[in-house]
Scaffold this motif. Structure first.
Motif, PDB file in Angstrom:
ATOM      1  N   ILE A   1       4.092   1.405  -0.874  1.00 27.19           N
ATOM      2  CA  ILE A   1       4.310   1.583  -2.492  1.00 27.19           C
ATOM      3  C   ILE A   1       3.570   2.772  -3.583  1.00 27.19           C
ATOM      4  N   LEU A   2       2.428   2.390  -3.611  1.00 26.33           N
ATOM      5  CA  LEU A   2       0.979   2.434  -3.954  1.00 26.33           C
ATOM      6  C   LEU A   2       0.664   3.550  -4.266  1.00 26.33           C
TER       7      LEU A   2
ATOM      8  N   VAL B   1       1.049  -0.816  -0.365  1.00 29.31           N
ATOM      9  CA  VAL B   1       0.496  -0.096   0.625  1.00 29.31           C
ATOM     10  C   VAL B   1       0.555   1.152   0.920  1.00 29.31           C
TER      11      VAL B   1
ATOM     12  N   PHE C   1       2.983   5.577  -6.210  1.00 25.78           N
ATOM     13  CA  PHE C   1       2.700   5.463  -7.966  1.00 25.78           C
ATOM     14  C   PHE C   1       1.635   6.556  -7.696  1.00 25.78           C
TER      15      PHE C   1
END
Lengths: 44, 165, 550
Positions: free
Chosen positions: A18-19, A16, A22
């Motif tokens: 990392i995203l 979560v 992103f």
């Protein structure tokens, strides 16, 4: 039963994190191109 | 052992799916506002022509390409013929503040037409007429360049618009 | 379970190996020209030294595009999928001769297309937009490559049917499931280019038709052109979803969602080709807008893939003692070249996704169409997300097929990092140049309109190209040294196939039914493409004779 799966113990919090980074990058980069578009004006 | 018909989805992943869907709806909304609210549109079919005669037929505007004044100082139409490896005309003068509509077609292969620092950027396809409008608010020189590979001297295919104050 | 070992016969290993051999040779030759394009941007023209062997920048660019984007991918994919079908179903191909015929057709087609390209008789780039006219052998050759890949796909379908008969009621193993969907997508997607070739380009190149309709041809081309991207991507996704997790010591986070994503890719990747034609004159904005919305929707399974794959990696890393919000990434086996290559490929693919979404955003395309942003983007997707993943796969697949130990794994790891760094430098400057207005596929040091502010970026394109060249050279060295090594593998190469966290048999049965999904796929294509294609075909004008303009 769906409730008794082994992945209930595994919480993908790193995923979560990392995203989220992103998505922020995506919004910033996409938004900057969108602003270039708006700055260049109408075409009709 | 009977298969369940419902898909097991992890709680985190479900939230991610919802967030992704919302994000995509937001992007679609932003794009729609620019297109339908602010008039930043993509090209629409204008007319079809015969590329074999479009440059020679006296009834074709591209037999005499160039600038046409619609309302002096305010509104102009520009007919540009693209061919390997040049635009006719290659130089156009416009007063600042005028709204200019470009009609571009090709008499041979496909070309591109992109006016730098504007939103005019389209494919030039033989048999079709590409049309977009731009308002030049700032005086200066704007290059227009070929953005589609069109043969040996493609890199040299360019022209300019001189916007006078 | 699905991970129990199965031994592929030496004959099949050999057959798969031939696919890889052709693919890697194509990658080697094609990649030789990549840096030459980049150097040209930086103002270092090496093409003049290649004359008369290679006549121009554009001939080099044609070789680069055809060999890397079409040949390397198609041969690697058909080879890799032959492996995943056999290994996934744990049975040999039903009709090996059929697959052999398919492969031979592909090779014949490749040779046929290569001859005019090398003779400078087909300098039309890999998009070959008419009415630029190449020698007929170019079109016939490319068509044979596609037909050959169809035949190989039929071989997979027969094998699947045979497996299903032997295993009624069993869930299709994931790697085989993904392979069949990939090939099914390919069969449907290539209808566009097949119709283009057979009804216009081939008869025209043979002098049987007086001209072509360029707008119709573009529409056929992009019918195939976008799903082509998913044909490249899905085999990489098979590896990311179901093999990479095993390599990092983990499991597949969600088998059901992985299958669901593959179905969505099948349904959604064809009916959105107009997003490559946003600025075409002959397509009404309403259709472009509909395809824009469908393009946004195909981004959804990509987001799903991002989550499932990263979560599978995180699971593996935490099993290996990884700790912390981000610290777990250090627990991934970065010293394994196959893993390093695929992780770095996936990382850059995130940015490829961002650029792709920008390209696909309807009027935003006015800023980006045919600028250097576009090759900047697809070198992150097919050029890294796909290619570096395939390279990573080859780091275990080649030892598996040859029984040889991978030569100098440390060099292979360095190769992956160099690709990563080179591509960041190259691609970042290409994206920025595109936003500044630089056109794509143009030798910019010959263009009369280059402002001085572009120069530092153009230089960086050249630097990126140089690093990529070194990376490519190391890859070929590793492959060749492994292949010709006398050193057999010390231990048997394990095929990495990950188990799912949840038993696939407990997943919903509708994920393993084919008819509804295929019907939905075809229906959506008819709805999204039917009216416009009907209109273009009804008003077809074969008014463009051919031109040889290079």
């Amino acid at each position: 039963m769906a409730k008794k799966n082994s992945n209930d113990e595994f919480r993908p919090q790193g995923t979560v994190a990392i995203l989220v980074i992103f998505v922020i990058t995506l919004v910033v980069l996409w938004g900057s191109i969108y602003l270039i578009l708006l700055g260049r004006g109408g075409t009709v | 052992m009977s298969a369940q018909e419902k898909m097991h989805v992890d709680r985190y992943e479900r939230n991610w799916m919802v967030a992704s869907a919302i994000l995509l709806v937001l992007f679609a909304t932003a794009v729609s506002i620019a297109a339908f609210g602010m008039g930043i549109q993509v090209p629409a079919p204008e007319q079809r022509v015969d590329p074999r005669t479009v440059a020679s037929d006296p009834n074709s505007p591209w037999s005499n390409p160039g600038i046409r004044e619609v309302v002096a100082g305010e509104k102009y139409d520009v007919y540009i013929l693209a061919k390997t490896w040049q635009y006719l005309p290659a130089e156009i003068s416009i007063p600042a503040g005028a709204s200019v509509t470009f009609y571009v077609t090709s008499m041979d292969v496909q070309h591109g037409f992109k006016i730098q620092d504007t939103n005019v950027n389209f494919q030039v396809v033989p048999g079709q007429v590409s049309k977009l409008t731009v308002k030049f608010t700032k005086a200066g020189t704007y290059n227009f360049i070929c953005t589609e590979y069109c043969g040996a001297a493609h890199a040299a295919m360019a022209g300019k618009i001189v916007v006078s104050p | 379970m699905s991970t129990q070992a199965y031994e592929i016969t030496p004959k099949d290993k050999n057959f798969i190996g031939w696919h890889l051999a052709v693919a890697i040779i194509a990658l080697a030759i094609g990649s030789l020209f990549g840096p030459l394009q980049a150097f040209e941007h930086a103002g270092w023209d090496l093409y003049k030294y290649l004359n008369p062997l290679i006549k121009s920048y554009y001939q080099g660019l044609t070789l680069h595009g055809v060999l890397n984007a079409l040949v390397w991918t198609t041969f690697f994919i058909t080879g890799f999928l032959t492996f995943t079908v056999i290994y996934g179903f744990k049975r040999p191909l039903k009709y090996p001769t059929l697959n052999l015929i398919g492969f031979l057709l592909m090779v014949v087609g490749l040779v046929l297309a290569a001859i005019p390209i090398l003779l400078n008789e087909a300098t039309v780039l890999f998009t070959f937009y008419p009415p630029m006219k190449a020698n007929w052998a170019f079109y016939v050759g490319l068509t044979l490559v596609v037909v050959g890949s169809w035949v190989e796909g039929w071989g997979f379908f027969y094998t699947y049917a045979a497996w299903r008969k032997e295993n009624p009621g069993v869930r299709t193993p994931f790697i085989a499931f993904g392979s069949i969907i990939t090939m099914l997508l390919w069969q449907i997607a290539t209808i566009g280019i097949a119709v283009d070739m057979l009804t216009m380009l081939i008869p025209w190149s043979l002098g049987l038709l007086p001209g072509v309709d360029p707008q119709l041809s573009r529409t056929y081309f992009w019918f195939t052109g976008h799903p082509l991207v998913y044909f490249w991507l899905l085999p990489a996704y098979i590896s990311w979803y179901a093999m990479l997790p095993k390599q990092v010591g983990g499991k597949m986070f969600s088998d059901s969602l992985a299958r669901f994503a593959f179905w969505l890719f099948l349904i959604l990747s064809v009916p959105l080709g107009f997003h490559h034609q946003y600025v075409d004159p002959g397509v009404p904005p309403a259709w472009k807008f509909i395809h824009a919305m469908l393009t946004f929707s195909v981004f959804f399974p990509s987001m799903l893939t991002a989550f499932t794959v990263v979560a599978s990696l995180e699971y593996g890393a935490r099993q290996n003692g990884g700790k912390g919000m981000f610290g777990w990434m250090r627990a991934l086996p970065w010293s394994n070249p196959s893993v390093a290559a695929q992780l770095l490929a996936g990382l850059l693919f995130f940015f490829g996704g961002i650029g792709g979404l920008a390209n696909a955003s309807y009027n935003v395309n006015l800023v980006l169409h045919n600028t250097a942003f576009v090759p900047g983007h697809f070198h992150l997707t097919v050029g890294t997300g796909v290619t570096l993943t395939f390279i990573g796969i080859s780091y275990w697949l080649i030892p598996y097929l040859t029984g040889k130990k991978l030569w100098q794994p440390k060099w292979a790891v360095a190769q992956a990092w160099l690709w990563f760094v080179g591509m960041i430098i190259f691609s970042n400057s290409m994206h920025i140049l595109g936003l500044l207005g630089a056109p794509r596929r143009t030798p910019l040091n010959l263009a009369p309109y280059i402002p001085a502010e572009w120069n530092s970026r153009l230089f960086q394109v050249g630097i990126g190209g140089a690093i990529l060249f070194v990376s490519g050279a190391i890859y070929l060295t590793v492959v060749a040294a492994t292949f010709w090594s006398k050193q057999p593998a010390t231990e048997k190469v394990e095929v990495p196939v990950a188990e799912a966290l949840q038993d696939p048999a407990l997943g919903p049965a509708w994920l393993d039914r084919w008819t509804p999904w295929v019907v939905a796929t075809l229906a959506l294509i008819v709805l999204a493409y039917g009216p416009m294609l009907f209109d273009l075909i009804k008003n077809i004008a074969l008014t463009s004779p051919g031109f040889r303009v290079w």
